[in-house]
Scaffold this active site. Structure first.
Site, PDB file in Angstrom:
ATOM      1  N   LYS A 104       0.803  -1.228   0.000  1.00 48.23           N
ATOM      2  CA  LYS A 104       0.000   0.000   0.000  1.00 48.23           C
ATOM      3  C   LYS A 104       0.836   1.278   0.000  1.00 48.23           C
ATOM      4  O   LYS A 104       0.476   2.259  -0.660  1.00 48.23           O
ATOM      5  CB  LYS A 104      -0.948   0.012   1.202  1.00 48.23           C
ATOM      6  CG  LYS A 104      -2.012  -1.069   1.168  1.00 48.23           C
ATOM      7  CD  LYS A 104      -2.937  -0.945   2.371  1.00 48.23           C
ATOM      8  CE  LYS A 104      -3.997  -2.029   2.380  1.00 48.23           C
ATOM      9  NZ  LYS A 104      -4.943  -1.880   3.498  1.00 48.23           N
ATOM     10  N   MET A 262      -9.397  -3.917  13.714  1.00 47.28           N
ATOM     11  CA  MET A 262      -9.310  -4.173  12.284  1.00 47.28           C
ATOM     12  C   MET A 262      -9.025  -5.639  11.953  1.00 47.28           C
ATOM     13  O   MET A 262      -9.246  -6.069  10.833  1.00 47.28           O
ATOM     14  CB  MET A 262      -8.245  -3.277  11.640  1.00 47.28           C
ATOM     15  CG  MET A 262      -8.643  -1.823  11.544  1.00 47.28           C
ATOM     16  SD  MET A 262      -7.440  -0.907  10.545  1.00 47.28           S
ATOM     17  CE  MET A 262      -8.038   0.770  10.777  1.00 47.28           C
ATOM     18  N   GLY A 284     -12.963  -6.358  12.419  1.00 44.87           N
ATOM     19  CA  GLY A 284     -12.723  -5.647  11.173  1.00 44.87           C
ATOM     20  C   GLY A 284     -13.356  -6.226   9.929  1.00 44.87           C
ATOM     21  O   GLY A 284     -13.099  -5.718   8.833  1.00 44.87           O
TER      22      GLY A 284
END
Length: 324
Positions: A104, A262, A284
């Site tokens: 990411k 999460m 999450g």
């Protein structure tokens, strides 16, 4: 998913075929006549994104035949191979890509265009193919978190006191989303102070001065106990395994806390302690679903049903069915 024999280079495609883990060697001989989507990561075998997205596409295809030729796959891509992988995915016609750990942050410097909010997050997880070459980078994690908080815990970010645990890619998206949506305060805790400082440096300096406090997660400040309604968000990897320790001792919080973890699918120490403390808790899975909804909205420019995604994710993880 209506995929016919010969649509991909590996031969006939069964109903479970999109969930098979592929590699860059598979990509080099890739052939697919429909519109291909994929998640890239390392590891990626555990990802239920293909089941989620293909369930939504199947539902969408009931009223819009165009989606009968869309399919979502998953590829294992090492981080050192990402710079050469993205052009190859473009060459092979992949319309959309999701990025998970560890891509990411790295991909921010690899996309051709980037959404301003994603740039401020310092991380992208949703790439859309550009006609002239390359991909546009976006981030659906912040939207996924905000929607999950509201639906699962009745938490609205504006005016909330947020205690964010972690400083990785998911935490970056969460921090920016909370500030963009005008949280009252944002406490960010992490073990590595260097990584914590890197995250804080990404944020709007004015908002940092007004609202952001960093702290050592191993030695939380006493001021946390004075927060009346803290919203505690675990964005660390602690909790992925049942025997993981809790990222923070919830007994430090004397107010009416709400906990969003999460991680999902495991009854971990954070969940156990939240239950014992009488704090509202949600894992999450809902964030995973809603970030997926947003990604598919970006790629399709259409309305995406959330319930098929939630049902598919629950089924894939072998957990009790939930409402989206």
């Amino acid at each position: 998913m209506n995929i016919s024999e010969g649509d991909v280079g590996q031969g006939p495609v069964t109903q479970d075929e999109p969930s098979r883990v592929r590699t860059l060697d598979d990509l080099k001989t890739w052939e697919f006549s429909g519109k291909a989507l994929a998640v890239l990561g390392l590891p990626v075998a555990h990802s239920v994104s293909p089941q989620m997205h293909n369930a939504a596409l199947n539902a969408m295809a009931q009223t819009h035949l165009i989606y009968r030729n869309w399919c979502y796959f998953k590829f294992e891509v090492p981080p050192e191979k990402l710079p050469e992988a993205l052009p190859l995915f473009w060459e092979k016609g992949f319309h959309g890509l999701n990025l998970t750990i560890p891509h990411k942050v790295q991909a921010v410097d690899l996309v051709k265009e980037i959404d301003p909010a994603a740039r401020s997050m310092g991380a992208v997880n949703t790439l859309t193919r550009l006609d002239g070459g390359g991909y546009n980078g976006n981030n659906s994690d912040g939207y996924g978190l905000e929607t999950a908080l509201e639906r699962e815990l009745d938490v609205k970010i504006p005016g909330a006191d947020i205690v964010l645990l972690g400083a990785g890619g998911a935490a970056r998206a969460a921090a920016v989303q909370c500030l963009l949506k005008d949280c009252k305060s944002l406490w960010i805790g992490n073990r590595s102070q260097d990584r914590l400082n890197e995250l804080i440096a990404l944020l709007d300096p004015k908002l940092v001065v007004e609202k952001v406090r960093g702290f050592d997660i191993t030695n939380p400040p006493a001021e946390l106990s004075a927060i009346e309604h803290p919203v505690i968000i675990n964005a660390t990897s602690l909790g992925l395994k049942a025997d993981d320790p809790s990222p923070i001792d919830l007994s430090r919080f004397t107010g009416e806390a709400k906990i969003y973890d999460m991680t999902y699918g495991v009854k971990n120490a954070l969940a156990t302690q939240a239950e014992a403390s009488g704090f509202a808790f949600a894992d999450g899975l809902s964030m995973l679903v809603w970030q997926g909804v947003r990604s598919l909205e970006i790629w399709s420019n259409d309305t995406v049903p959330a319930q098929p995604m939630m049902s598919a994710a629950c089924h894939a993880k072998g957990i009790e069915a939930r409402r989206a």
